[in-house]
Design a protein around this motif. Structure first.
Motif, PDB file in Angstrom:
ATOM      1  N   LYS A 179     -12.388 -10.563  41.077  1.00  0.00           N
ATOM      2  CA  LYS A 179     -13.260 -11.694  41.433  1.00  0.00           C
ATOM      3  C   LYS A 179     -12.482 -13.000  41.579  1.00  0.00           C
ATOM      4  CE  LYS A 179     -17.134 -12.660  39.597  1.00  0.00           C
ATOM      5  NZ  LYS A 179     -18.278 -12.977  38.727  1.00  0.00           N
ATOM      6  N   GLY A 180     -11.237 -13.007  41.112  1.00  0.00           N
ATOM      7  CA  GLY A 180     -10.455 -14.241  41.123  1.00  0.00           C
ATOM      8  C   GLY A 180     -10.674 -15.082  39.875  1.00  0.00           C
ATOM      9  N   ASP A 181     -11.364 -14.517  38.883  1.00  0.00           N
ATOM     10  CA  ASP A 181     -11.604 -15.204  37.617  1.00  0.00           C
ATOM     11  C   ASP A 181     -10.481 -14.808  36.655  1.00  0.00           C
ATOM     12  OD1 ASP A 181     -12.450 -16.168  35.170  1.00  0.00           O
ATOM     13  OD2 ASP A 181     -14.513 -15.423  35.364  1.00  0.00           O
ATOM     14  N   PHE A 182      -9.347 -15.483  36.822  1.00  0.00           N
ATOM     15  CA  PHE A 182      -8.149 -15.102  36.090  1.00  0.00           C
ATOM     16  C   PHE A 182      -8.229 -15.458  34.604  1.00  0.00           C
ATOM     17  CE2 PHE A 182      -6.572 -15.699  40.511  1.00  0.00           C
ATOM     18  CZ  PHE A 182      -6.386 -14.351  40.772  1.00  0.00           C
ATOM     19  N   THR A 183      -9.003 -16.463  34.252  1.00  0.00           N
ATOM     20  CA  THR A 183      -9.162 -16.821  32.841  1.00  0.00           C
ATOM     21  C   THR A 183      -9.785 -15.664  32.076  1.00  0.00           C
ATOM     22  OG1 THR A 183      -9.374 -19.160  33.407  1.00  0.00           O
ATOM     23  CG2 THR A 183     -10.193 -18.483  31.245  1.00  0.00           C
ATOM     24  N   ASN A 184     -10.861 -15.114  32.605  1.00  0.00           N
ATOM     25  CA  ASN A 184     -11.493 -13.964  31.947  1.00  0.00           C
ATOM     26  C   ASN A 184     -10.628 -12.713  32.048  1.00  0.00           C
ATOM     27  OD1 ASN A 184     -13.945 -14.615  30.588  1.00  0.00           O
ATOM     28  ND2 ASN A 184     -14.867 -15.085  32.565  1.00  0.00           N
ATOM     29  N   ALA A 185      -9.902 -12.566  33.139  1.00  0.00           N
ATOM     30  CA  ALA A 185      -9.007 -11.412  33.273  1.00  0.00           C
ATOM     31  C   ALA A 185      -7.954 -11.429  32.164  1.00  0.00           C
ATOM     32  CB  ALA A 185      -8.347 -11.399  34.649  1.00  0.00           C
ATOM     33  N   ILE A 186      -7.337 -12.568  31.932  1.00  0.00           N
ATOM     34  CA  ILE A 186      -6.340 -12.681  30.863  1.00  0.00           C
ATOM     35  C   ILE A 186      -7.012 -12.466  29.503  1.00  0.00           C
ATOM     36  CG2 ILE A 186      -4.800 -14.289  29.648  1.00  0.00           C
ATOM     37  CD1 ILE A 186      -3.567 -13.209  32.204  1.00  0.00           C
ATOM     38  N   ALA A 199     -11.937  -6.165  36.794  1.00  0.00           N
ATOM     39  CA  ALA A 199     -13.065  -6.659  37.593  1.00  0.00           C
ATOM     40  C   ALA A 199     -13.005  -8.176  37.733  1.00  0.00           C
ATOM     41  CB  ALA A 199     -14.392  -6.222  36.968  1.00  0.00           C
ATOM     42  N   TYR A 200     -12.723  -8.872  36.634  1.00  0.00           N
ATOM     43  CA  TYR A 200     -12.612 -10.328  36.705  1.00  0.00           C
ATOM     44  C   TYR A 200     -11.419 -10.744  37.569  1.00  0.00           C
ATOM     45  CZ  TYR A 200     -16.298 -11.311  33.345  1.00  0.00           C
ATOM     46  OH  TYR A 200     -17.516 -11.431  32.728  1.00  0.00           O
ATOM     47  N   GLN A 201     -10.343 -10.009  37.470  1.00  0.00           N
ATOM     48  CA  GLN A 201      -9.175 -10.301  38.315  1.00  0.00           C
ATOM     49  C   GLN A 201      -9.543 -10.167  39.787  1.00  0.00           C
ATOM     50  OE1 GLN A 201      -5.202  -8.777  37.142  1.00  0.00           O
ATOM     51  NE2 GLN A 201      -5.347  -7.642  39.056  1.00  0.00           N
ATOM     52  N   GLN A 243     -17.115   0.373  44.445  1.00  0.00           N
ATOM     53  CA  GLN A 243     -17.977   0.002  45.570  1.00  0.00           C
ATOM     54  C   GLN A 243     -17.907  -1.506  45.827  1.00  0.00           C
ATOM     55  OE1 GLN A 243     -21.807   1.482  44.291  1.00  0.00           O
ATOM     56  NE2 GLN A 243     -21.435   3.502  45.187  1.00  0.00           N
ATOM     57  N   SER A 244     -17.013  -2.187  45.130  1.00  0.00           N
ATOM     58  CA  SER A 244     -16.831  -3.647  45.221  1.00  0.00           C
ATOM     59  C   SER A 244     -18.063  -4.434  44.764  1.00  0.00           C
ATOM     60  CB  SER A 244     -16.425  -4.068  46.647  1.00  0.00           C
ATOM     61  OG  SER A 244     -15.194  -3.473  46.982  1.00  0.00           O
ATOM     62  N   ASP A 245     -18.883  -3.825  43.941  1.00  0.00           N
ATOM     63  CA  ASP A 245     -20.026  -4.505  43.350  1.00  0.00           C
ATOM     64  C   ASP A 245     -19.599  -4.974  41.955  1.00  0.00           C
ATOM     65  OD1 ASP A 245     -22.409  -5.371  42.240  1.00  0.00           O
ATOM     66  OD2 ASP A 245     -23.569  -3.625  42.899  1.00  0.00           O
ATOM     67  N   LEU A 246     -18.851  -6.060  41.936  1.00  0.00           N
ATOM     68  CA  LEU A 246     -18.231  -6.510  40.693  1.00  0.00           C
ATOM     69  C   LEU A 246     -19.252  -7.030  39.686  1.00  0.00           C
ATOM     70  CD1 LEU A 246     -15.105  -8.249  42.235  1.00  0.00           C
ATOM     71  CD2 LEU A 246     -15.286  -5.940  41.291  1.00  0.00           C
ATOM     72  N   ASN A 249      -0.638  -4.846  32.800  1.00  0.00           N
ATOM     73  CA  ASN A 249      -1.864  -5.438  33.340  1.00  0.00           C
ATOM     74  C   ASN A 249      -1.841  -6.962  33.239  1.00  0.00           C
ATOM     75  OD1 ASN A 249      -2.788  -2.852  33.822  1.00  0.00           O
ATOM     76  ND2 ASN A 249      -4.191  -2.822  32.103  1.00  0.00           N
ATOM     77  N   ILE A 250      -1.365  -7.474  32.110  1.00  0.00           N
ATOM     78  CA  ILE A 250      -1.265  -8.922  31.944  1.00  0.00           C
ATOM     79  C   ILE A 250      -0.269  -9.485  32.956  1.00  0.00           C
ATOM     80  CG2 ILE A 250      -0.548 -10.779  30.368  1.00  0.00           C
ATOM     81  CD1 ILE A 250      -1.563  -8.887  28.059  1.00  0.00           C
ATOM     82  N   GLY A 251       0.851  -8.785  33.120  1.00  0.00           N
ATOM     83  CA  GLY A 251       1.841  -9.205  34.115  1.00  0.00           C
ATOM     84  C   GLY A 251       1.253  -9.250  35.512  1.00  0.00           C
ATOM     85  N   THR A 252       0.440  -8.262  35.833  1.00  0.00           N
ATOM     86  CA  THR A 252      -0.182  -8.214  37.160  1.00  0.00           C
ATOM     87  C   THR A 252      -1.123  -9.397  37.369  1.00  0.00           C
ATOM     88  OG1 THR A 252       0.008  -5.809  37.238  1.00  0.00           O
ATOM     89  CG2 THR A 252      -1.620  -6.819  38.698  1.00  0.00           C
ATOM     90  N   THR A 253      -1.890  -9.741  36.344  1.00  0.00           N
ATOM     91  CA  THR A 253      -2.796 -10.885  36.474  1.00  0.00           C
ATOM     92  C   THR A 253      -2.001 -12.167  36.697  1.00  0.00           C
ATOM     93  OG1 THR A 253      -4.457  -9.805  35.100  1.00  0.00           O
ATOM     94  CG2 THR A 253      -4.676 -12.182  35.396  1.00  0.00           C
ATOM     95  N   TYR A 254      -0.950 -12.363  35.903  1.00  0.00           N
ATOM     96  CA  TYR A 254      -0.111 -13.555  36.103  1.00  0.00           C
ATOM     97  C   TYR A 254       0.547 -13.531  37.479  1.00  0.00           C
ATOM     98  CZ  TYR A 254      -0.673 -15.349  31.372  1.00  0.00           C
ATOM     99  OH  TYR A 254      -1.188 -15.889  30.222  1.00  0.00           O
ATOM    100  N   HIS A 255       0.914 -12.352  37.945  1.00  0.00           N
ATOM    101  CA  HIS A 255       1.495 -12.212  39.281  1.00  0.00           C
ATOM    102  C   HIS A 255       0.499 -12.703  40.338  1.00  0.00           C
ATOM    103  CE1 HIS A 255       4.055  -9.390  42.028  1.00  0.00           C
ATOM    104  NE2 HIS A 255       3.914 -10.573  42.544  1.00  0.00           N
TER     105      HIS A 255
END
Length: 170
Positions: free
Chosen positions: A56-63, A52-54, A16-19, A88-94
């Protein structure tokens, strides 16, 4: 159980995009799964947190959460799930525009998927690799540009062969 229910509620909020609420419920799920020593479930929920963090654009927490998930999956020796974590890690770095790091992890996923003969995930890995080579080719202005594009074509052709094998038309 309770940990799975919290994870499913988190997924519902995510879709629902309620991150904010997705992250809250994923954390509840992590707490429960850690408490009951459900490490496979914990790794899965960490992956959901990373996503979810990815988003949000919070790539530090995503990694961070992708790496936590990977570590657990490695300890469990779950090769198929390890390949998922690498992807998944590759996608975040992408998403971060770090194409060489993305390529590194996509290739790790591809090699594991080949090793365990997981062709459906292999299609995904090779398609991601082809996309990275295409993007690298767009950025290259030197005489290696054609070589980079050729690499993209090679991986796209390999993907096409497997997709035809499985009648994957998406």
């Amino acid at each position: 159980g309770l940990g799975t229910a919290f994870n499913h509620i988190g997924l519902t909020f995510y879709y629902q995009s309620d991150l904010k609420n997705a992250i809250i419920y994923y954390n509840f799920s992590c707490f429960v799964k850690l408490f009951i020593s459900d490490y496979k479930g914990l790794a899965s929920t960490y992956s959901n947190l990373a996503l979810a963090y990815q988003e949000k654009g919070d790539f530090t927490n995503a990694i961070f959460y992708n790496l936590k998930s990977l570590l657990i999956r490695q300890q469990l020796n779950d090769t198929k799930a390890i390949a998922v974590s690498y992807n998944n890690i590759g996608t975040t770095y992408h998403y971060m525009g770090m194409l060489q790091k993305a390529l590194f992890y996509y290739k790790k996923a591809m090699f594991l998927n080949k090793k365990i003969n997981n062709e459906s995930s292999l299609i995904f890995s090779m398609s991601n690799i082809a996309l990275i080579y295409f993007e690298l080719g767009k950025q290259t202005t030197s005489n290696i540009k054609k070589s980079v594009y050729d690499s993209a074509l090679v991986f796209n052709h390999k993907t096409l062969i497997l997709e035809k094998k499985y009648n994957d038309v998406w």
